[in-house]
Write a protein that holds these residues in place. Structure first.
Motif, short mmCIF file in Angstrom:
data_model
loop_
_atom_site.label_atom_id
_atom_site.label_comp_id
_atom_site.label_asym_id
_atom_site.label_seq_id
_atom_site.Cartn_x
_atom_site.Cartn_y
_atom_site.Cartn_z
N THR A 208 0.87 -1.17 0.00
CA THR A 208 0.00 0.00 0.00
C THR A 208 0.91 1.22 0.00
OG1 THR A 208 -1.75 -1.13 1.23
CG2 THR A 208 -1.73 1.28 1.30
N PHE A 209 0.71 2.14 -0.94
CA PHE A 209 1.60 3.31 -0.98
C PHE A 209 0.84 4.54 -1.45
CE2 PHE A 209 1.85 1.68 -5.30
CZ PHE A 209 1.97 2.81 -6.11
N PHE A 210 1.32 5.69 -1.03
CA PHE A 210 0.78 6.98 -1.46
C PHE A 210 1.77 8.06 -1.10
CE2 PHE A 210 -0.74 6.14 2.80
CZ PHE A 210 -0.62 7.35 3.48
N ASP A 211 1.75 9.14 -1.87
CA ASP A 211 2.62 10.26 -1.52
C ASP A 211 1.91 11.15 -0.51
OD1 ASP A 211 1.85 13.11 -3.04
OD2 ASP A 211 1.06 11.33 -4.07
N VAL A 212 2.66 11.64 0.44
CA VAL A 212 2.13 12.54 1.47
C VAL A 212 2.44 13.97 1.04
CG1 VAL A 212 2.19 13.16 3.90
CG2 VAL A 212 2.51 10.77 3.22
N PHE A 213 1.48 14.57 0.33
CA PHE A 213 1.58 15.94 -0.17
C PHE A 213 2.84 16.16 -1.02
CE2 PHE A 213 -0.68 16.33 3.99
CZ PHE A 213 -1.95 16.51 3.45
N GLY A 214 3.27 15.10 -1.70
CA GLY A 214 4.45 15.21 -2.54
C GLY A 214 5.76 15.33 -1.78
N LEU A 215 5.71 15.17 -0.46
CA LEU A 215 6.91 15.32 0.37
C LEU A 215 7.69 14.01 0.48
CD1 LEU A 215 5.33 17.47 3.22
CD2 LEU A 215 6.71 18.27 1.28
N PHE A 216 6.99 12.91 0.60
CA PHE A 216 7.63 11.60 0.66
C PHE A 216 6.57 10.54 0.36
CE2 PHE A 216 6.07 12.54 4.91
CZ PHE A 216 5.47 11.36 5.33
N THR A 217 7.02 9.32 0.13
CA THR A 217 6.11 8.21 -0.15
C THR A 217 5.93 7.37 1.10
OG1 THR A 217 6.81 8.10 -2.46
CG2 THR A 217 5.71 6.16 -1.58
N MET A 218 4.69 7.20 1.50
CA MET A 218 4.35 6.28 2.59
C MET A 218 4.06 4.92 1.96
SD MET A 218 3.61 5.98 5.94
CE MET A 218 3.05 7.57 6.57
N ALA A 219 4.74 3.89 2.43
CA ALA A 219 4.55 2.54 1.88
C ALA A 219 4.64 1.52 3.01
CB ALA A 219 5.60 2.24 0.82
N TYR A 220 3.73 0.55 2.99
CA TYR A 220 3.74 -0.49 4.01
C TYR A 220 2.99 -1.72 3.50
CZ TYR A 220 -0.73 1.91 4.90
OH TYR A 220 -1.96 2.52 4.76
N GLY A 221 3.20 -2.83 4.19
CA GLY A 221 2.62 -4.09 3.79
C GLY A 221 1.31 -4.40 4.48
N ALA A 222 0.83 -5.62 4.27
CA ALA A 222 -0.50 -6.01 4.76
C ALA A 222 -0.58 -6.01 6.28
CB ALA A 222 -0.85 -7.39 4.21
N ILE A 223 0.46 -6.47 6.96
CA ILE A 223 0.42 -6.53 8.43
C ILE A 223 0.30 -5.12 9.01
CG2 ILE A 223 1.73 -7.14 10.49
CD1 ILE A 223 2.86 -9.51 8.96
N ALA A 224 1.12 -4.22 8.50
CA ALA A 224 1.03 -2.83 8.98
C ALA A 224 -0.34 -2.25 8.68
CB ALA A 224 2.11 -1.98 8.32
N GLY A 225 -0.92 -2.64 7.55
CA GLY A 225 -2.27 -2.18 7.22
C GLY A 225 -3.29 -2.64 8.25
N TRP A 226 -3.18 -3.87 8.69
CA TRP A 226 -4.09 -4.38 9.73
C TRP A 226 -3.89 -3.66 11.05
CZ3 TRP A 226 -8.42 -6.68 9.18
CH2 TRP A 226 -8.66 -7.54 8.11
N VAL A 227 -2.63 -3.39 11.40
CA VAL A 227 -2.35 -2.67 12.64
C VAL A 227 -2.99 -1.28 12.62
CG1 VAL A 227 -0.52 -1.60 14.03
CG2 VAL A 227 -0.22 -3.92 13.12
N LEU A 228 -2.84 -0.58 11.49
CA LEU A 228 -3.44 0.74 11.36
C LEU A 228 -4.97 0.68 11.45
CD1 LEU A 228 -1.21 2.12 8.46
CD2 LEU A 228 -1.22 2.94 10.83
#
Length: 559
Positions: free
Chosen positions: A316-336
């Motif tokens: 799962t990834f997305f840019d945070v206002f063009g400042l940096f890319t947030m990226a993480y996997g399925a486990i982190a997604g469940w934690v969030l």
């Protein structure tokens, strides 16, 4: 008015963040350092290549091809060409464009190789196409990609070259059915030596260049992009939407192979797509700069790496206002997701005595369902439907965006007596859970606004009002900016066809709006909603009744 001060401050902050995130950088001048990408330098190639339309098989196409070959050779590249015949379906398409179906057409690919220091390593390919549609000079599509490729290679040479070979694949007949790319990845022996592919495209004449598609199992590929690109744009939501829609680029045949692959494009100024007015003067040089910066940084990283990114589970990834890319996997997604659910459960338990949770539920459903219906109906009023001219609808996207924003404000205002002061969303959590089960790489769009609102709710419940107000403003600005950024991308991508999706984005603002607005009165709220509805209706009529845009493709039928 004082009690709405925090809301107004959050809106202003959110607008500024969204504008920053969606605005491309300024073009670097021609005298910029040699190791950097300069859109001003690249524009010299754009002006030559896109001086006039050059569809496959035309004399102008042959002139463009000769120019590109000479330019690649001047950059120290080993240049070869391959040819093929356009299939019947492509000939039919050319006949639709021009009014005369040719008996045959020959396409010609240009392949340049910049030798690396270790030629045994898998190469990095940058791909673009040099043909245009009928009657369009094609400065964005895809001369920008070709020029970005050549300026990238020039900058790499200026730094002393690369560890790996860099291959420029400049295809022909992309507009007629990806013919050049299909031939290369099916037949060219060089395909066996390539490890990573970056494809450059455009559907419009400006805006941010975004990473909108990758190869499958992209965990390491996304991590490489995140580490290399210092002003990123793109998301796994864009990748998901693109896969669902029936679209293709030259990267499509490459995705059938083992390559680490990236698709980069800009889609702003969408009225210029395939337009006779897609000239060098109308190309947003900031968009070219953005494309070039990302291409150069990613190419350098891939060309200097010990190994190309491997296959790991999708991120799962997305840019945070063009400042940096947030990226993480399925486990982190469940934690969030679990953390978000816990925070909203806490907000529900902290609600005031006598508070009716059905009001918050009604507000969410009202915004999603009611807003979705409004957006759909107003889109029909604006002229959407079977007889609409596709290119005219693209030209109308800026007005359709304003219309969608006004309708979102209207439905939020109309439901404000139900959501004011309520910092939880049961509907949002259900949607987040469903997204995580069925399309996990899209769930960030729902989870993060709810998570930030939940964290802000916990924080303000434990501090004084003087401290709570800035917390609310910051949380509100971040969430509003985030939703405006991705709402803008959604409207650019599918807005003329599926504007109802914006209602979901509007509903995600409810928890933080509940923090910012402790109470709301029905009469002024309905007055604001009425003003927004009336203005949106005027815009819808404007779009419907105005003449067909002068930017539409020459071969497109009138609406």
């Amino acid at each position: 008015m004082k009690k709405y001060g925090a809301l107004l401050a959050a809106i202003v902050g959110g607008l500024l963040l969204a504008i920053w995130a969606t605005t491309p950088p300024s073009a670097r001048p021609a005298d910029a350092p040699e190791t950097l990408f300069s859109a001003s330098r690249a524009m010299e190639d754009v002006r030559t290549i896109a001086a006039e339309p050059h569809p496959t098989g035309s004399a102008q196409n042959a002139e463009v091809r000769a120019y590109i070959i000479a330019r690649l050779q001047s950059l120290g590249m080993e240049v070869t060409t391959t040819t093929g015949l356009v299939p019947e379906r492509g000939l039919d398409k050319f006949g639709h464009w021009s009014g005369t179906r040719p008996d045959s057409l020959t396409f010609t690919n240009i392949i340049g190789v910049l030798p690396g220091k270790d030629r045994t390593l898998p190469a990095v390919a940058i791909m673009s196409h040099h043909d245009t549609v009928w009657a369009s000079p094609g400065a964005p599509d895809d001369t920008a990609g070709v020029a970005a490729t050549m300026e990238t290679i020039r900058a790499i040479n200026a730094q002393g070259g690369a560890e790996r070979d860099i291959v420029a694949i400049i295809t022909d007949a992309e507009e007629l059915g990806l013919n050049g790319a299909r031939q290369f990845f099916a037949e060219n022996p060089l395909r066996e030596r390539i490890g990573a592919v970056i494809n450059l495209e455009a559907r419009g004449g400006g805006g941010r260049t975004t990473l909108f598609q990758t190869s499958s199992d992209n965990g390491e590929a996304v991590a490489a992009y995140a580490a290399a690109v210092d002003r990123p744009a793109g998301s796994s939501l864009s990748a998901f939407v693109y896969e669902v829609l029936p679209n293709d680029t030259d990267l499509t045949p490459a995705l059938e192979g083992p390559y680490t692959a990236y698709n980069l494009a800009f889609i702003g100024r969408s009225g210029l797509y395939h337009s006779p007015k897609a000239t060098p003067d109308n190309l947003d040089q900031g968009a070219l700069q953005d494309m070039g910066d990302q291409t150069l940084q990613l190419t350098r990283a891939l060309a200097s790496s010990d190994a190309h990114p491997g296959k790991t589970p999708n991120a799962t990834f997305f840019d945070v206002f063009g400042l940096f890319t947030m990226a993480y996997g399925a486990i982190a997604g469940w934690v969030l997701l679990i953390a978000t659910m816990a925070l909203h459960a806490g907000a529900y338990l902290r609600r005031e005595k006598g508070d009716n949770p059905l009001k918050a539920l009604g507000a969410s459903l009202g915004v999603i369902v009611g807003g979705g219906i409004l957006l759909y109906v107003f889109n029909l009023v604006s002229g959407a439907g079977g007889e609409a001219n596709y290119y005219d609808r693209l030209a109308a996207i800026p007005r359709l965006e304003v219309q969608a924003l006004l309708l979102s404000i209207a439905v939020l205002a109309a439901t404000s007596p139900w959501w004011a002061g309520r910092n939880y969303s049961v509907v949002g959590l259900v949607l987040a859970l469903a997204a995580h089960f069925f399309a996990p790489t899209t769930s960030y769009l729902i989870v993060w606004p709810l998570l930030i609102a939940g964290l802000a709710g916990v924080a303000v419940s434990r501090v004084s009002d003087a401290v709570a107000t800035p917390i609310k403003i910051v949380a509100g600005a971040v969430i509003i900016g985030f939703l405006l950024q991705y709402g803008h991308q959604l409207m650019q991508g599918v807005g003329p066809d599926y504007p109802s999706l914006v209602a979901l984005i509007a509903a995600l603002a409810l928890p933080v709006l509940g923090l910012l607005v402790p109470e709301a009165k029905a009469r002024p709220a309905l007055g604001l909603a009425g003003i927004c509805l009336l203005t949106a209706f005027v815009i819808a009529l404007w779009v419907r009744l105005d003449p067909v845009a002068d930017t539409v493709a020459a071969y497109a039928s009138l609406k």
